[in-house]
Design an enzyme around this catalytic site. Structure first.
Site, short mmCIF file in Angstrom:
data_model
loop_
_atom_site.label_atom_id
_atom_site.label_comp_id
_atom_site.label_asym_id
_atom_site.label_seq_id
_atom_site.Cartn_x
_atom_site.Cartn_y
_atom_site.Cartn_z
N CYS A 1 139.39 -0.60 11.96
CA CYS A 1 139.59 -0.72 11.23
C CYS A 1 140.47 -1.48 10.26
CB CYS A 1 141.38 -1.58 12.96
SG CYS A 1 143.60 -1.77 11.87
N HIS B 1 140.85 2.69 17.40
CA HIS B 1 140.38 1.08 18.01
C HIS B 1 139.33 2.53 19.37
CE1 HIS B 1 141.29 -2.41 16.62
NE2 HIS B 1 142.40 -1.55 15.51
N GLU C 1 137.34 1.17 20.88
CA GLU C 1 137.24 0.03 22.12
C GLU C 1 138.03 -0.01 22.84
OE1 GLU C 1 138.92 -2.44 18.65
OE2 GLU C 1 138.32 -0.38 18.73
#
Length: 223
Positions: free
Chosen positions: A86, A196, A198
């Site tokens: 990002c 994302h 994660e």
């Protein structure tokens, strides 16, 4: 496996990344502050998401000009694996470590939702545990994720297989050219992506589709 997370004022996904990497590797990542001019020996460097320096000038523009980013550049030139997520992707673009630019979403709105990604190239250090054409789930949360690159550079990227992820099944949330969601540099050791991964590493947190990206980058066994 040793990992490092870059910390800049305004980056707010560093804790998410720390939890994810710690969960996957069993080792807590090293935190590297913006003023540091050197980075210890690590296997992977991650620049997380957020709004570094309040997105003033342009998203990632100030962050790309910090001492720690020069240290990241030096490590990348030596072949160390670097991941920008990002705002981290925006910083890598501003630092010219990856080609192209990220503009305002075509909707002119902040987009925060789950999308689907297609694995375009499964022969990279970031995607080796996926299959080519595999559809995976991943969340996005950004206002300036509209990836753009000139036609000549785009052709070079396609010829070099630098496009790793695309938005799949009409889920492009920002208007990115050719639905591009994640790319690598020519050397193949730097990845930038807007979604994302994660946030999708545990079953209790909506799924594990993002886990394989970090396992791939860290050369950890799939399990």
């Amino acid at each position: 496996m040793k990992t490092a997370i870059i910390q800049l004022p305004g980056l707010n996904r560093d804790q998410d990344m720390l939890v994810a990497l710690h969960h996957i590797t069993g080792v807590e990542p090293i935190k590297i502050w913006q003023t540091e001019s050197t980075i210890p020996d690590v296997d992977v460097i991650v620049i997380p998401g957020g709004f570094s320096y309040g997105d003033y000038l342009r998203c990632g523009a100030i962050g790309a000009r910090t001492p720690v980013l020069q240290a990241v550049r030096e490590k990348a030139q030596k072949g160390v694996t670097v991941i920008g997520i990002c705002n981290g992707f925006q910083i890598l673009l501003e630092a010219r470590l990856l080609p192209g630019a990220l503009m305002r979403n075509t909707s002119l709105k902040f987009v925060c939702r789950e999308i689907k990604l297609e694995v375009v190239n499964a022969n990279t250090r970031f995607s080796r545990y996926y299959s080519k054409g595999q559809i995976i789930r991943c969340p996005v949360a950004h206002h300036d994720g509209n990836y753009f690159v000139d036609n000549e550079t785009l052709k070079q990227m396609e010829d070099n297989e630098q496009i790793v992820f695309r938005y799949a099944e009409n889920t492009n949330p920002n208007g990115s050219i050719r639905d591009i969601a994640g790319i690598i540099n020519k050397a193949g050791n730097i990845l930038g992506m807007m979604p994302h991964p994660e946030n999708f590493i545990e079953p209790a947190h909506s799924g594990t589709d993002g886990r394989l990206l970090f396992q791939s980058a860290l050369e950890l066994t799939n399990g």
